[in-house]
Motif scaffolding. Structure first.
Motif, short mmCIF file in Angstrom:
data_model
loop_
_atom_site.label_atom_id
_atom_site.label_comp_id
_atom_site.label_asym_id
_atom_site.label_seq_id
_atom_site.Cartn_x
_atom_site.Cartn_y
_atom_site.Cartn_z
N ARG A 93 44.49 67.72 51.99
CA ARG A 93 45.82 67.64 52.52
C ARG A 93 45.77 66.90 53.84
NH1 ARG A 93 50.50 71.16 51.42
NH2 ARG A 93 49.18 71.54 49.65
N ALA A 94 46.26 65.71 53.58
CA ALA A 94 46.20 64.82 54.75
C ALA A 94 47.62 64.47 55.18
CB ALA A 94 45.43 63.56 54.40
N ASP A 95 48.11 64.97 56.32
CA ASP A 95 49.51 64.81 56.71
C ASP A 95 49.91 63.37 56.94
OD1 ASP A 95 50.25 67.80 58.66
OD2 ASP A 95 49.92 67.49 56.54
N ASP A 96 48.93 62.50 57.22
CA ASP A 96 49.29 61.11 57.49
C ASP A 96 49.21 60.26 56.26
OD1 ASP A 96 46.10 59.88 58.82
OD2 ASP A 96 46.55 61.31 57.24
N VAL A 97 48.95 60.86 55.10
CA VAL A 97 48.92 60.10 53.84
C VAL A 97 50.32 60.08 53.25
CG1 VAL A 97 48.00 60.04 51.51
CG2 VAL A 97 46.53 60.70 53.39
N LYS A 98 50.77 58.90 52.84
CA LYS A 98 52.12 58.83 52.28
C LYS A 98 52.14 59.35 50.86
CE LYS A 98 51.95 54.06 50.68
NZ LYS A 98 51.31 54.36 49.44
N VAL A 145 43.20 52.10 56.03
CA VAL A 145 43.57 52.87 54.84
C VAL A 145 42.34 53.29 54.03
CG1 VAL A 145 45.88 51.87 54.65
CG2 VAL A 145 43.96 50.73 53.52
N ARG A 146 41.16 53.14 54.63
CA ARG A 146 39.95 53.52 53.90
C ARG A 146 39.91 55.01 53.58
NH1 ARG A 146 34.95 51.19 53.32
NH2 ARG A 146 36.17 49.28 53.20
N ALA A 147 40.41 55.85 54.50
CA ALA A 147 40.41 57.30 54.23
C ALA A 147 41.25 57.62 53.00
CB ALA A 147 40.93 58.07 55.45
N ALA A 148 42.39 56.94 52.86
CA ALA A 148 43.23 57.16 51.68
C ALA A 148 42.52 56.69 50.42
CB ALA A 148 44.55 56.41 51.85
N ALA A 149 41.79 55.57 50.50
CA ALA A 149 41.03 55.09 49.35
C ALA A 149 39.99 56.12 48.93
CB ALA A 149 40.37 53.76 49.67
N GLU A 150 39.36 56.77 49.92
CA GLU A 150 38.36 57.79 49.60
C GLU A 150 38.98 58.99 48.90
OE1 GLU A 150 36.00 58.73 53.02
OE2 GLU A 150 35.38 56.64 53.32
N LEU A 193 66.24 52.45 55.75
CA LEU A 193 64.82 52.43 56.08
C LEU A 193 64.58 53.16 57.39
CD1 LEU A 193 62.04 51.26 55.23
CD2 LEU A 193 62.59 49.25 56.64
N ALA A 194 63.73 54.19 57.35
CA ALA A 194 63.37 54.90 58.57
C ALA A 194 62.46 54.02 59.43
CB ALA A 194 62.66 56.21 58.22
N PRO A 195 62.51 54.18 60.75
CA PRO A 195 61.69 53.35 61.64
C PRO A 195 60.28 53.89 61.80
CG PRO A 195 63.09 54.78 62.94
CD PRO A 195 63.44 55.05 61.50
N ASN A 196 59.56 53.99 60.69
CA ASN A 196 58.19 54.51 60.72
C ASN A 196 57.24 53.63 59.91
OD1 ASN A 196 59.40 55.26 58.25
ND2 ASN A 196 58.22 57.17 58.10
N PRO A 197 57.22 52.32 60.17
CA PRO A 197 56.30 51.45 59.42
C PRO A 197 54.85 51.76 59.76
CG PRO A 197 57.21 50.26 61.28
CD PRO A 197 57.95 51.59 61.22
N GLY A 198 53.97 51.45 58.85
CA GLY A 198 52.55 51.67 59.10
C GLY A 198 51.74 51.37 57.86
N PRO A 199 50.41 51.43 57.98
CA PRO A 199 49.55 51.11 56.85
C PRO A 199 49.81 51.97 55.62
CG PRO A 199 48.27 51.23 58.88
CD PRO A 199 49.64 51.73 59.21
#
Length: 277
Positions: free
Chosen positions: A272-277, A246-251, A23-29
């Motif tokens: 293209r959203a770089d912060d979207v998983k 995470v509303r932006a991802a929902a949109e 597991l990489a140390p990059n947890p987040g929403p």
């Protein structure tokens, strides 16, 4: 505990008969607990294949490099929580990095859908699964235990549902990809985020049902708001309980659903959203 779901003292999980994950140390929403990087290798082989080296985190990348001679690096899709560490990892190991998109290859050729690779003593087949992103692929290991395993990247997560990163990702393609994975049967599912799941077909079917439910909800929102409602407006109705982070991802997912519906499509089955998983 499943015999292959074992965590050792230095952060490695035995995720299947032929794989370990870290597991990489990059947890987040958008990344849940973090990005799962995988090592693939057959017993008795000194070489390894690394899937998704993850972020630029030196201890994480060095831990991956220390598992054996890295023959090859494979990328499930372009999002930075999977690819940002690729260049540094190539510096550490000299291994070629291969992805479907040429822009994310380093010293290796782009992957081809249906391509069969043998590395580190393991057969690996490239399964094109566009939808989350246009370049998303899964990796099938047919010899990994009694049912085989599939590394699904972000196409199917171990927990929750993934975003359609519109306009790079498209819902119609995503639904077809889920149907492809469902037909592969009860393989072990090795996701890039969240825990390992025991049954790929069951998880794919659940994702298809979830997408069908969301389409019903989006149609209802359009009836309430009007046919030209914006993605933000529809998301405010359909994803009203979604945390603001995470509303932006929902949109993005709603935008993909609106394109799907306005193009004349119906429901998943019969329908293209770089912060979207």
């Amino acid at each position: 505990m499943d015999a292959v779901d074992l965590v050792d003292s230095v952060g490695w999980t035995r995720s299947s008969a032929l794989t370990w994950s870290r597991l990489a140390p990059n947890p987040g929403p958008m990344t849940l607990d973090g990005t799962n990087s995988y090592i693939i290798s057959a017993p008795g082989f000194a070489g390894v294949v690394v899937v998704d080296p993850g972020p630029v985190d030196e201890p994480h990348l060095r831990a991956l490099a220390g598992r054996g001679m890295v023959e090859l690096v494979l990328i499930t899709h372009w999002h930075r929580d999977h690819t940002a560490g690729s260049r540094r990892f190539r510096d550490l190991t000299g291994a070629p990095v291969r992805a479907l998109a040429a822009a994310y290859c380093l010293g290796g050729q782009p992957l081809q859908p249906g391509e069969r690779i043998t590395a580190a003593g393991v057969r690996i087949e490239v399964i094109a699964t566009p939808g989350h992103t246009a370049d998303s692929v899964c990796f099938w290991l047919p010899d990994d235990g009694p049912t085989g395993s599939v590394l699904t990247g972000d196409t199917i997560l171990g927990r929750g549902s993934t975003v359609i990163d519109y306009p790079d990702g498209r819902l119609g393609a995503y639904l077809r990809s889920l149907e492809t994975l469902e037909r592969m049967g009860p393989a072990r599912l090795l996701p890039a985020h969240g825990p390992v799941l025991p049954d790929l077909a069951a998880a794919s079917g659940a994702y298809l049902a979830h997408r069908n439910e969301r389409l019903v909800q989006v149609r209802a929102a359009l009836e309430q708001l009007g046919p030209q409602a914006s993605a933000a407006g529809v998301a405010a109705v359909v994803y009203a309980d979604t945390p603001v982070e995470v509303r932006a991802a929902a949109e993005l997912s709603v935008a993909a659903q609106l394109e799907f519906l306005r193009g004349g499509s119906t429901a998943v089955r019969g329908a293209r959203a770089d912060d979207v998983k």
